[in-house]
Scaffold this active site. Structure first.
Site, PDB file in Angstrom:
ATOM      1  N   TRP A 357       0.837  -1.202   0.000  1.00  0.00           N
ATOM      2  CA  TRP A 357       0.000   0.000   0.000  1.00  0.00           C
ATOM      3  C   TRP A 357       0.873   1.254   0.000  1.00  0.00           C
ATOM      4  CZ3 TRP A 357      -1.507   3.230   4.561  1.00  0.00           C
ATOM      5  CH2 TRP A 357      -0.663   3.045   5.652  1.00  0.00           C
ATOM      6  N   ASP A 358       2.149   1.090   0.303  1.00  0.00           N
ATOM      7  CA  ASP A 358       3.093   2.204   0.318  1.00  0.00           C
ATOM      8  C   ASP A 358       3.014   3.023  -0.981  1.00  0.00           C
ATOM      9  OD1 ASP A 358       3.825   0.096   2.014  1.00  0.00           O
ATOM     10  OD2 ASP A 358       5.921   0.685   2.060  1.00  0.00           O
ATOM     11  N   GLU A 488       1.039  -1.921  13.042  1.00  0.00           N
ATOM     12  CA  GLU A 488       1.145  -3.384  13.099  1.00  0.00           C
ATOM     13  C   GLU A 488       1.538  -3.889  14.484  1.00  0.00           C
ATOM     14  OE1 GLU A 488       3.818  -4.150   9.879  1.00  0.00           O
ATOM     15  OE2 GLU A 488       2.212  -4.198   8.390  1.00  0.00           O
ATOM     16  N   LYS A 600       3.418   1.694  16.271  1.00  0.00           N
ATOM     17  CA  LYS A 600       4.532   1.572  15.319  1.00  0.00           C
ATOM     18  C   LYS A 600       4.565   2.756  14.345  1.00  0.00           C
ATOM     19  CE  LYS A 600       6.252  -1.610  11.766  1.00  0.00           C
ATOM     20  NZ  LYS A 600       5.929  -2.750  10.914  1.00  0.00           N
ATOM     21  N   GLN A 601       3.400   3.119  13.834  1.00  0.00           N
ATOM     22  CA  GLN A 601       3.368   4.151  12.780  1.00  0.00           C
ATOM     23  C   GLN A 601       2.014   4.833  12.784  1.00  0.00           C
ATOM     24  OE1 GLN A 601       3.422   0.530  10.172  1.00  0.00           O
ATOM     25  NE2 GLN A 601       2.888   2.036   8.621  1.00  0.00           N
TER      26      GLN A 601
HETATM   27  C1  BGC Z   1       4.840  -1.235   7.623  1.00  0.00           C
HETATM   28  C2  BGC Z   1       3.809  -1.364   6.520  1.00  0.00           C
HETATM   29  C3  BGC Z   1       4.490  -1.257   5.188  1.00  0.00           C
HETATM   30  C4  BGC Z   1       5.631  -2.255   5.066  1.00  0.00           C
HETATM   31  C5  BGC Z   1       6.442  -2.067   3.804  1.00  0.00           C
HETATM   32  C6  BGC Z   1       5.912  -2.296   7.420  1.00  0.00           C
HETATM   33  O1  BGC Z   1       6.898  -2.177   8.396  1.00  0.00           O
HETATM   34  O2  BGC Z   1       4.251  -1.414   8.878  1.00  0.00           O
HETATM   35  O3  BGC Z   1       2.858  -0.334   6.656  1.00  0.00           O
HETATM   36  O4  BGC Z   1       3.571  -1.476   4.170  1.00  0.00           O
HETATM   37  O5  BGC Z   1       6.513  -2.074   6.160  1.00  0.00           O
HETATM   38  O6  BGC Z   1       7.026  -0.795   3.773  1.00  0.00           O
END
Ligand code: BGC
Length: 768
Positions: A357-358, A488, A600-601
């Site tokens: 999804w990035d 996550e 985490k984000q």
């Molecule tokens: C992130 C995801 C992301 C993936 C690839 C993961 O660490 O939590 O949101 O899509 O990395 O960049």
């Protein structure tokens, strides 16, 4: 954090050799040209710690899933981006002794990545165990102008002795991935040929049967004059080489130029690929190093012309942003809609799949602003072409009637990620697909995209959400259970605010798109809904019902709750975390992370960023303060979103602190993992941080909106933006905004709330 590289506006410089940094540098100094790329592995043999990596765009292997406990619905494989034929290697012997930097004393060493010109060079003086000293200079680039070619220049000068130098440039197809699940070799060797100074290999991936052909064509020079050296060839399955032996006197220089070609069956037929590789490499050698370099530099100059950001007064910030822009352009050039932007690009193996999804959430804004609309459109079409597979993926998980669930990780449209909490639960990714369509249309004004492709995708996404919600009798609302949000560090939660929000928004946006498409082309609309067997009365009615009754967890004081039960957690904040415990994903057990409050984000804040117009400043501020205090930013995708919001709230200190973190994440290795590869997709987030954060760029009613603020340390910043046919150069300096329209197409801009019109090739200076 590890700072060992010099600060410079256009260069990344490592000026001493520390084997402990080598794997990190191999990532940081990676080069690529959209078609292929490689880590900065040394040309000569190196027996120290290294991750060998050469990657060809779109070429992958379905590595059989390895899990301890199989769950129904798991994908059979994880698609690996493949380490492919090593075309860089040159074995070097000096009076019979192998040159290997881990076995000799390195007296001086400089490695430079020239981001302006796209070259990687290395100069060092080494003393062999025999006491013999040699000076080596190497420079290479992967041509942006002719993206199936590259060239390596490698020279050696004995400093305190007359020497016999032996160079063995080679192609080695017997390569493996370090992350192979079952220690399998992914390649079959098809052909190997060598004849004098030319050598060729054709390899093929097992199962997926991609063919890759490599060619090398070598020329040799003594003190810069071309010479003919008698060669010795060697050729076996998967390996071809040519050995050059030459006696030279002290302080003379022996050099080889190794021209290479890298072709894949994405663009060539299996039957002709080897002869095509010969043709391409011979043409490159005939053209010569200087001409190839000049064309390559020119191509880079035109890339920088659109995408550079100039920051005055802050060398670290300047280097950081250029590093990000440079790597994004090396990874994806936008010419081929079968390709995408992998989170590690051509710099490492981890995150083996190509698209996450990035791309939609982070990369699209970068390409929208810095490249013509066809580049972002190609990224959208990549998903459009995979819609059938997304519907199939939905079916595998029990969804029906054309409901699409796009994969979390994919190379060809099939899901290939196999951690249940991500594969099955991280369904918010579907929201990024619809948001990207919205963003593309918003920026370009290309509503035709909705007619031709966009609405079809939106309908499939809406059908998914309509089946994924359920009505809670207790709440009298629609709820979404058992998900993982962008954060996550929480799994299997109910009512993740972000997921519920983006599901609701997708349904709304789809219905808006329906109205637009009907108006633009009733005939196409009717044909589409007939093809999709869409029952307008039933489905639209139900979508509206969900929109009006979606459950969005919120506290009385206006804090949106990341998910049900979030407030049951022990409410700690990051500033209380002992630095010894960070990053928590490397220091804590997984269960401890899951139970903790730490994020985490950006999660709720990701939603606030996407839909900011729906919220008052007060709500944004409250939520920002609450969640920023709990976010550890252990995903590279996180700080950029916080920068945009902090800037909006005029928290420039916070915005600047997080900006440095995002822009220098890899150069300074904030997350202790750069040795695995770079965070390519989050680099687009860094761009977003400046343009949407500090410059306050938005689009409203078809007009470009700017609300600039300059971090205290900067004296000015300047960028270019492509917007609806016009190219604007925008500079903020000393309280003045200078905008130059470098195109014929007039533009309307809203600067700090006031509207200005700038004619073609005109400029304005506004004191603000
Ligand atoms: C992130 C995801 C992301 C993936 C690839 C993961 O660490 O939590 O949101 O899509 O990395 O960049």
């Amino acid at each position: 954090m590890k700072k060992y590289l010099k600060v410079d506006p256009w260069l990344i410089i490592e000026d001493n050799f520390n084997p402990d940094n080598h794997r990190s540098s191999e990532s940081i100094f990676s080069i690529g040209n959209g078609q292929f790329g490689q880590r900065a592995n040394f040309e000569e043999d190196y027996s120290g710690k290294t991750l060998q990596g050469t990657y060809v765009a779109g070429v992958y292997y379905p590595d059989k899933t390895k899990v301890g406990w199989w769950k129904n619905g798991y994908p059979e494989y994880f698609a690996k981006v493949l380490n492919s034929t090593n075309f860089t290697g040159i074995k070097v012997k000096i009076d019979g002794e192998s040159l290997d930097l881990s076995k000799c004393e390195v007296l001086s060493f400089t490695r430079v990545l020239n981001m302006k010109e796209g070259t990687l060079s290395r100069d060092f003086v080494a003393e062999m165990s025999s006491g013999k000293q040699v000076q080596v200079s190497a420079c290479r680039f992967l041509s942006m102008a002719k993206p199936e070619t590259g060239v390596i220049s490698y020279s050696i000068k004995p400093l305190n002795f007359d020497a016999e130098i032996e160079f063995t440039p080679y192609l080695d197809g017997n390569v493996v991935n370090q992350d192979a699940n079952w220690d399998e070799v992914f390649w079959k060797q098809i052909k190997h040929e060598v004849d004098g100074n030319e050598a060729y290999l054709q390899t093929q991936t097992k199962k997926t049967e991609f063919d890759v052909a490599n060619g090398m064509f070598v020329k040799s020079y003594l003190d810069n004059a071309e010479i003919n050296i008698t060669l010795e060839n060697s050729s076996k399955e998967g390996f071809v080489s040519a050995t050059y032996k030459q006696k030279i006197s002290k302080n003379s220089e022996l050099k080889i130029l190794k021209y290479i070609s890298v072709l894949s069956s994405l663009n060539h037929s299996r039957e002709s690929i080897l002869s095509d590789a010969k043709k391409v490499v011979r043409e490159a050698a005939a053209e010569g190093y200087d001409k190839m370099l000049a064309d390559h530099k020119q191509k880079w100059a035109s890339i920088w012309e659109h995408s550079d950001i100039i920051i005055e007064g802050d060398a670290e910030a300047q280097q950081g942003i250029r590093f990000n822009i440079f790597h994004l352009n090396q990874t994806y050039t936008g010419e081929d809609e079968r390709l995408n932007v992998g989170p590690k690009g051509f710099t490492g193996e981890k995150y083996g799949g190509a698209s996450y999804w990035d791309t939609e959430a982070y990369c699209i804004p970068f390409f929208l602003a810095t490249a013509p609309p066809r580049v972002s459109k190609n990224l959208l079409l990549y998903r459009y072409k995979q819609l059938d597979k997304a519907i199939e993926n939905g079916q595998k998980l029990g969804f029906t009637d054309g409901a699409a669930l796009f994969p979390m990780v994919t190379m060809n449209g099939e899901e290939c990620h196999n951690e249940w909490e991500i594969t099955f639960e991280e369904i918010h990714r579907n929201g990024a697909m619809s948001y990207a369509i919205y963003n593309y249309v918003l920026h370009t004004g290309d509503e035709g995209y909705l007619v031709d492709y966009g609405l079809e995708v939106l309908i499939a996404l809406s059908r998914f959400w309509a089946q994924r919600v359920n009505f809670s009798e207790e709440k009298k609302k629609y709820v979404i259970l058992g998900v993982t949000g962008p954060n996550e560090y929480e799994n299997n939660v109910n009512n993740n605010w972000y997921t519920n929000k983006i599901a609701q928004w997708t349904l709304k946006y789809t219905l808006e798109a329906v109205i637009k498409v009907k108006k633009a082309n009733q005939q196409k609309y009717s044909a589409l809904i007939q093809r999709l067997k869409l029952d307008e009365n039933k489905e639209y009615k139900f979508w509206n019902e969900i929109i009006s009754n979606m459950y969005l967890p919120e506290r009385e004081d206006g804090i949106f709750l990341q998910q049900d039960g979030y407030m049951d957690k022990e409410q700690l904040t990051v500033d209380k975390l002992d630095p010894k415990h960070r990053p928590i994903n490397q220091k804590w057990s997984w269960d401890r992370i899951l139970r903790s409050v730490f994020i985490k984000q950006a999660d709720v804040l990701q939603g606030i960023y996407f839909f900011e117009n729906e919220f008052s400043n007060e709500t944004i501020e409250k939520n920002f303060d609450f969640y920023e205090a709990r976010t550890v930013h252990e995903s590279s995708l996180s700080p950029c979103v916080h920068v945009v919001l902090a800037s909006k709230l005029q928290r420039m200190d916070k915005a600047y602190e997080l900006y440095l973190r995002t822009s220098r994440l890899d150069i300074d290795d904030y997350n202790h993992e750069v040795h695995e590869g770079l965070h390519i997709t989050s680099m687009a987030g860094t761009y977003m941080a400046i343009i949407e954060g500090f410059a306050g760029k938005r689009v409203s009613n078809g007009k470009l909106v700017l609300n600039p603020q300059i971090p205290e340390k900067w004296t000015s910043f300047t960028f270019k933006i492509l917007f609806r046919g016009s190219q604007l150069r925008i500079e903020f300096k000393g309280g003045v905004t200078n905008i130059e329209n470098e195109s014929e197409v007039p533009a309307t801009i809203i600067l700090k709330g006031k509207e200005y019109r700038i004619g073609g090739n005109d400029k304005i200076n506004i004191k603000i």
